[in-house]
Write a protein that holds these residues in place. Structure first.
Motif, mmCIF file in Angstrom:
data_model
loop_
_atom_site.group_PDB
_atom_site.id
_atom_site.type_symbol
_atom_site.label_atom_id
_atom_site.label_comp_id
_atom_site.label_asym_id
_atom_site.label_seq_id
_atom_site.Cartn_x
_atom_site.Cartn_y
_atom_site.Cartn_z
ATOM 1 N N LEU A 104 0.834 -1.203 0.000
ATOM 2 C CA LEU A 104 0.000 0.000 0.000
ATOM 3 C C LEU A 104 0.868 1.251 0.000
ATOM 4 C CD1 LEU A 104 -2.826 -1.040 2.482
ATOM 5 C CD2 LEU A 104 -3.024 -0.729 0.003
ATOM 6 N N GLU A 105 2.000 1.164 0.676
ATOM 7 C CA GLU A 105 2.932 2.289 0.692
ATOM 8 C C GLU A 105 3.455 2.582 -0.710
ATOM 9 O OE1 GLU A 105 6.860 3.718 3.196
ATOM 10 O OE2 GLU A 105 6.531 1.575 2.872
ATOM 11 N N GLN A 106 3.773 1.541 -1.482
ATOM 12 C CA GLN A 106 4.255 1.763 -2.848
ATOM 13 C C GLN A 106 3.210 2.498 -3.676
ATOM 14 O OE1 GLN A 106 7.515 1.004 -2.990
ATOM 15 N NE2 GLN A 106 6.963 0.386 -0.899
ATOM 16 N N SER A 107 1.948 2.163 -3.434
ATOM 17 C CA SER A 107 0.871 2.847 -4.131
ATOM 18 C C SER A 107 0.761 4.299 -3.676
ATOM 19 C CB SER A 107 -0.451 2.112 -3.881
ATOM 20 O OG SER A 107 -1.528 2.777 -4.485
ATOM 21 N N ALA A 108 0.855 4.524 -2.360
ATOM 22 C CA ALA A 108 0.738 5.876 -1.820
ATOM 23 C C ALA A 108 1.850 6.781 -2.327
ATOM 24 C CB ALA A 108 0.754 5.825 -0.290
ATOM 25 N N ILE A 109 3.035 6.224 -2.503
ATOM 26 C CA ILE A 109 4.166 7.012 -3.014
ATOM 27 C C ILE A 109 3.851 7.548 -4.403
ATOM 28 C CG2 ILE A 109 6.542 6.811 -3.848
ATOM 29 C CD1 ILE A 109 7.011 4.843 -1.488
ATOM 30 N N ARG A 110 3.131 6.768 -5.186
ATOM 31 C CA ARG A 110 2.806 7.177 -6.554
ATOM 32 C C ARG A 110 1.569 8.072 -6.608
ATOM 33 N NH1 ARG A 110 5.602 2.773 -6.436
ATOM 34 N NH2 ARG A 110 6.930 2.109 -8.179
ATOM 35 N N LEU A 111 0.553 7.743 -5.828
ATOM 36 C CA LEU A 111 -0.701 8.492 -5.904
ATOM 37 C C LEU A 111 -0.654 9.798 -5.114
ATOM 38 C CD1 LEU A 111 -3.317 5.613 -5.517
ATOM 39 C CD2 LEU A 111 -2.587 6.737 -7.619
ATOM 40 N N GLU A 112 -0.056 9.738 -3.928
ATOM 41 C CA GLU A 112 0.072 10.900 -3.052
ATOM 42 C C GLU A 112 -1.275 11.539 -2.739
ATOM 43 O OE1 GLU A 112 2.943 13.367 -5.123
ATOM 44 O OE2 GLU A 112 4.561 12.544 -3.886
ATOM 45 N N THR A 113 -2.315 10.728 -2.604
ATOM 46 C CA THR A 113 -3.622 11.238 -2.201
ATOM 47 C C THR A 113 -3.806 11.012 -0.707
ATOM 48 O OG1 THR A 113 -4.719 9.116 -2.618
ATOM 49 C CG2 THR A 113 -4.574 10.676 -4.466
ATOM 50 N N LEU A 114 -4.685 11.804 -0.085
ATOM 51 C CA LEU A 114 -4.950 11.617 1.338
ATOM 52 C C LEU A 114 -5.494 10.223 1.612
ATOM 53 C CD1 LEU A 114 -6.494 14.955 2.668
ATOM 54 C CD2 LEU A 114 -4.239 13.998 3.136
ATOM 55 N N GLU A 115 -6.327 9.736 0.709
ATOM 56 C CA GLU A 115 -6.901 8.401 0.887
ATOM 57 C C GLU A 115 -5.811 7.328 0.915
ATOM 58 O OE1 GLU A 115 -10.089 5.317 -1.239
ATOM 59 O OE2 GLU A 115 -9.592 7.240 -2.180
ATOM 60 N N SER A 116 -4.864 7.426 -0.015
ATOM 61 C CA SER A 116 -3.799 6.416 -0.072
ATOM 62 C C SER A 116 -2.863 6.542 1.127
ATOM 63 C CB SER A 116 -3.011 6.542 -1.381
ATOM 64 O OG SER A 116 -2.308 7.772 -1.462
ATOM 65 N N LEU A 117 -2.615 7.766 1.583
ATOM 66 C CA LEU A 117 -1.770 7.961 2.760
ATOM 67 C C LEU A 117 -2.432 7.386 4.001
ATOM 68 C CD1 LEU A 117 -0.657 11.654 2.103
ATOM 69 C CD2 LEU A 117 0.769 9.605 1.849
ATOM 70 N N GLU A 118 -3.735 7.639 4.147
ATOM 71 C CA GLU A 118 -4.458 7.114 5.309
ATOM 72 C C GLU A 118 -4.517 5.592 5.282
ATOM 73 O OE1 GLU A 118 -8.896 7.267 7.367
ATOM 74 O OE2 GLU A 118 -8.321 8.811 5.919
ATOM 75 N N LYS A 119 -4.778 5.043 4.109
ATOM 76 C CA LYS A 119 -4.843 3.586 3.981
ATOM 77 C C LYS A 119 -3.508 2.946 4.364
ATOM 78 C CE LYS A 119 -7.100 2.006 0.435
ATOM 79 N NZ LYS A 119 -7.459 1.564 -0.947
ATOM 80 N N THR A 120 -2.426 3.567 3.931
ATOM 81 C CA THR A 120 -1.098 3.051 4.262
ATOM 82 C C THR A 120 -0.823 3.164 5.754
ATOM 83 O OG1 THR A 120 -0.241 3.639 2.077
ATOM 84 C CG2 THR A 120 1.374 3.318 3.832
ATOM 85 N N GLY A 121 -1.119 4.327 6.329
ATOM 86 C CA GLY A 121 -0.909 4.503 7.765
ATOM 87 C C GLY A 121 -1.723 3.529 8.589
ATOM 88 N N ASN A 122 -2.975 3.323 8.204
ATOM 89 C CA ASN A 122 -3.820 2.374 8.930
ATOM 90 C C ASN A 122 -3.297 0.945 8.811
ATOM 91 O OD1 ASN A 122 -5.694 4.188 9.987
ATOM 92 N ND2 ASN A 122 -7.008 4.100 8.185
ATOM 93 N N ALA A 123 -2.782 0.615 7.624
ATOM 94 C CA ALA A 123 -2.237 -0.733 7.429
ATOM 95 C C ALA A 123 -0.988 -0.942 8.273
ATOM 96 C CB ALA A 123 -1.919 -0.956 5.946
#
Length: 273
Positions: A104-123
């Protein structure tokens, strides 16, 4: 309370084993002037893959390998995110929470959206709650803070995320920072479910059962459906020798659930009263 998946109600009979995986802190006599004990734990720089060594079931390995290969060659960030989410879901299903967070972190690095950041942090927080090794706990706590704090910078009213960040500090070399954050949450929202629950659990873990009972009383007053809180209120009464209250409280838990593990543990307490 989310995650939370975070604490299984009962392991064993009279012992509350899950509490002893929490940091050894003394929380509060009057909300916190008591001494605090904690072991140093510094975040590791090792990649997350190196931090867990449990074997992957053979039936899952092929699917994971295939998806990982596709992910490596995928240039479109939206398609990359879909593949990463699928990989994370599979890793979660087999209990590899740190690997799920990693993808999920790899995805967040690319998307840089709040949703992806939150999903990564929660995971990462979910992985943190299941970790046992000190090095791994420190690493996952640090990752949790990195991503959830990015969300909090944009939306500081997210007390649910602030609670998670606070709990990662409780297991660090500076546990008072986490306890202070939990108090701040309760000052802002005295009925906050996560804040009340975690302060109650920390009081239990430090052996302050009367204080824990007060916290859980507040919790179930505002959130009567919180089964964990109801159960731990009974345990707190039991440990503080308030036997009549403990009996009544365990009987209340019996009315709330049909879960055989919970009921078996409740029965074991009632047999001792």
């Amino acid at each position: 309370m989310k995650k939370s998946q975070i604490i299984i109600l009962i392991i064993g009979v009279i012992s509350i084993g899950v509490l002893f995986s929490l940091p050894r802190v003394v929380v509060d006599n009057d909300e916190g002037d008591a001494p605090i004990e904690s072991e140093e734990a510094q975040a590791s720089s090792k990649p997350v893959e190196e931090l867990h060594d449990a074997p992957i079931p053979a039936e899952a390995r092929e699917a994971l390998t295939s998806l990982a290969s596709q992910l490596e060659s995928e240039g479109n960030k939206e398609k990359f995110a879909v593949l990463a989410d699928t990989l994370a879901s599979l890793y979660t299903q087999i209990g590899k929470f740190d690997s799920a967070a990693f993808f999920l972190e790899q995805s967040a690095i690319r998307l840089e959206t709040l949703e992806s950041l939150e999903k990564t942090g929660n995971a990462y927080y979910e992985a943190f709650t299941f970790a046992l090794n000190e090095e791994k706990i420190a690493y996952l706590a640090d990752k949790t803070r990195v991503y959830l704090n990015k969300v909090l910078e944009k939306d500081p009213k997210r007390l649910d995320l602030k609670t998670k960040v606070a709990m990662t500090y409780v297991s660090s070399s500076n546990p008072m920072q986490g306890i202070t954050m939990l108090r701040e949450i309760l000052e802002e929202d005295p009925t906050n479910e996560d804040g009340l629950y975690n302060m109650g659990v920390l009081s239990m873990q430090s052996g302050q059962y009367k204080r824990a009972a007060e916290r859980f009383e507040e919790l179930v007053r505002y959130h009567p459906d919180n089964l964990q809180g109801q159960f731990y209120l009974g345990v707190s009464y039991f440990e503080s020798k308030q036997n009549n209250k403990a009996k009544k409280q365990f009987q209340e838990v019996q009315r709330m659930t049909t879960d055989p593990m919970v009921l078996a543990s409740v029965e074991s307490y009632l047999d001792k009263l």
